[in-house]
Design an enzyme around this catalytic site. Structure first.
Site, mmCIF file in Angstrom:
data_model
loop_
_atom_site.group_PDB
_atom_site.id
_atom_site.type_symbol
_atom_site.label_atom_id
_atom_site.label_comp_id
_atom_site.label_asym_id
_atom_site.label_seq_id
_atom_site.Cartn_x
_atom_site.Cartn_y
_atom_site.Cartn_z
ATOM 1 N N HIS A 1 24.995 -43.330 55.126
ATOM 2 C CA HIS A 1 25.350 -43.388 53.703
ATOM 3 C C HIS A 1 26.861 -43.141 53.565
ATOM 4 O O HIS A 1 27.308 -42.551 52.598
ATOM 5 C CB HIS A 1 24.545 -42.334 52.940
ATOM 6 C CG HIS A 1 24.475 -42.531 51.456
ATOM 7 N ND1 HIS A 1 24.302 -43.760 50.856
ATOM 8 C CD2 HIS A 1 24.559 -41.642 50.427
ATOM 9 C CE1 HIS A 1 24.270 -43.606 49.540
ATOM 10 N NE2 HIS A 1 24.435 -42.343 49.247
ATOM 11 N N TYR B 1 26.333 -45.358 45.671
ATOM 12 C CA TYR B 1 26.229 -46.018 44.351
ATOM 13 C C TYR B 1 25.683 -47.447 44.453
ATOM 14 O O TYR B 1 25.709 -48.198 43.482
ATOM 15 C CB TYR B 1 27.585 -46.032 43.629
ATOM 16 C CG TYR B 1 28.313 -44.734 43.754
ATOM 17 C CD1 TYR B 1 27.877 -43.597 43.073
ATOM 18 C CD2 TYR B 1 29.405 -44.618 44.609
ATOM 19 C CE1 TYR B 1 28.513 -42.380 43.236
ATOM 20 C CE2 TYR B 1 30.045 -43.399 44.777
ATOM 21 C CZ TYR B 1 29.591 -42.286 44.085
ATOM 22 O OH TYR B 1 30.226 -41.089 44.262
ATOM 23 N N HIS C 1 16.818 -38.397 46.444
ATOM 24 C CA HIS C 1 17.908 -37.618 47.051
ATOM 25 C C HIS C 1 17.360 -36.268 47.516
ATOM 26 O O HIS C 1 16.825 -35.510 46.697
ATOM 27 C CB HIS C 1 19.030 -37.403 46.035
ATOM 28 C CG HIS C 1 19.620 -38.691 45.524
ATOM 29 N ND1 HIS C 1 19.004 -39.454 44.554
ATOM 30 C CD2 HIS C 1 20.744 -39.349 45.867
ATOM 31 C CE1 HIS C 1 19.743 -40.530 44.333
ATOM 32 N NE2 HIS C 1 20.806 -40.498 45.109
ATOM 33 N N HIS D 1 30.821 -40.320 51.136
ATOM 34 C CA HIS D 1 30.306 -40.767 49.842
ATOM 35 C C HIS D 1 31.407 -41.242 48.900
ATOM 36 O O HIS D 1 31.394 -40.948 47.700
ATOM 37 C CB HIS D 1 29.491 -39.652 49.174
ATOM 38 C CG HIS D 1 28.375 -40.154 48.302
ATOM 39 N ND1 HIS D 1 28.575 -40.609 47.025
ATOM 40 C CD2 HIS D 1 27.052 -40.304 48.530
ATOM 41 C CE1 HIS D 1 27.425 -40.985 46.503
ATOM 42 N NE2 HIS D 1 26.478 -40.816 47.406
ATOM 43 N N ASP E 1 18.635 -39.828 50.103
ATOM 44 C CA ASP E 1 20.085 -40.000 50.247
ATOM 45 C C ASP E 1 20.838 -38.681 50.122
ATOM 46 O O ASP E 1 20.355 -37.715 49.514
ATOM 47 C CB ASP E 1 20.614 -40.917 49.133
ATOM 48 C CG ASP E 1 20.232 -42.371 49.336
ATOM 49 O OD1 ASP E 1 19.348 -42.658 50.157
ATOM 50 O OD2 ASP E 1 20.827 -43.211 48.649
ATOM 51 N N ASP E 2 22.037 -38.713 50.657
ATOM 52 C CA ASP E 2 23.113 -37.733 50.400
ATOM 53 C C ASP E 2 23.021 -36.452 51.228
ATOM 54 O O ASP E 2 23.887 -35.602 51.122
ATOM 55 C CB ASP E 2 23.205 -37.351 48.916
ATOM 56 C CG ASP E 2 23.576 -38.515 48.030
ATOM 57 O OD1 ASP E 2 23.819 -39.619 48.566
ATOM 58 O OD2 ASP E 2 23.628 -38.343 46.800
HETATM 59 NI NI NI Z 1 24.503 -41.282 47.399
#
Ligand code: NI
Length: 287
Positions: free
Chosen positions: A111, A152, A206, A115, A60-61
């Site tokens: 995603h 989250y 991540h 964010h 992620d991210d």
């Molecule tokens: Ni995230």
């Protein structure tokens, strides 16, 4: 406690090269607390019930300018496919990395745009956010995402069904969480993943953290040694099958674990996860 963890999360995101922002304040998990009729289509997955040692490794991210390419090298060396839940802003910043992710057979997924906390958005704001992310990822990689993971893990049951209707997205959560954003320790990440992964697992990590990438050679090699086979999330959920009904306990008898490894039906929808393994209030901070 959630506030403390969230603070750690915010700190964790500061080194991000891209401009993704985190919302102020902590939040409750999205999947809890909203009364809604059961959906007729399964739109949310914490894990899959599969007939074999299939798992999905997710990141992620990102993309991240240096960590993601380094990770891609590791995946390529091992012939392992993964899924990247990208922040739209980061996809815009690193289109070449998105292209590489696609060309090497991994799955691109959304995603969100930057964010933010999606549960606080109106439908129209949410639509704009997800559309921007969708378009950014599709434009950079040439492939539109089919799945999403809310930041989250926070997404109401109604939003899960709405996003499925609007974008065709399946909402992908997780059942294995090494808290890599919190501990920033490769040995911890590796040991947690190796300890907790079972058939059908969806592993959350991540690719913006160097320590997470440092953990990957040992983690992936360890999972391969255990016989696990890595699929993209979409390929994994294509193998999902209805869970066998649980044996009923009758008064005076004790139900023992059958050891089959079958996971409870993914909670998907409206209520909190059945297993408690996937997002809980205290641990939603860093995602
Ligand atoms: Ni995230």
């Amino acid at each position: 406690m959630p506030r403390l963890l969230f603070a750690a999360c915010v700190l964790g995101f500061l080194p991000l090269a891209c401009t993704a922002q985190n919302p102020a304040g902590s939040e409750k998990p999205a999947v809890a607390g909203e009364a809604a009729p059961a959906p007729t289509t399964k739109v949310t997955y914490n894990a899959c019930n599969v007939d074999g040692p299939y798992i999905a490794l997710t990141f992620d991210d990102g993309p991240h300018g240096t960590n993601t390419p380094r990770l891609l090298d590791m995946l390529k060396q091992r012939g392992v496919k993964a899924t990247f839940f990208m922040v739209g802003e980061c996809a815009v910043e690193y289109p070449q990395i998105v292209k590489r992710i696609v060309s090497e057979g991994h799955e691109v997924a959304s995603h969100s745009w930057k964010h933010l906390q999606l549960t606080r958005m109106s439908d129209e704001t949410l639509r704009q956010d997800l559309q921007k992310a969708h378009d950014a990822i599709a434009s950079a990689g040439g492939v539109a995402p089919k799945i999403m993971r809310p930041p989250y893990g926070a997404f109401t049951a109604r939003q899960q069904r709405w996003a499925h209707g609007e974008f065709g997205y399946k909402c992908i959560l997780w059942d294995v969480d090494p808290l890599d954003w919190k501990y920033r320790n490769a040995a911890h990440v590796e040991s947690e993943i190796l300890k907790r992964t079972t058939n059908g697992s969806i592993i959350l990590t991540h690719d913006i953290h160097k320590s997470t990438i440092d953990a990957m050679p040992g983690t992936i090699d360890g999972l391969l040694a255990k016989g696990f086979k890595f699929l993209t999330v979409s390929d994994l959920i294509a193998k999902d099958r209805p869970a066998a009904p649980k044996p009923k306990a009758t008064p005076g008898t004790q139900v023992t674990k059958d050891g089959s490894g079958a996971k409870p039906e993914s909670p998907a929808s409206a209520t909190a996860p059945a297993t408690g393994a996937a997002p809980v209030a205290e641990s939603t901070g860093g995602r």
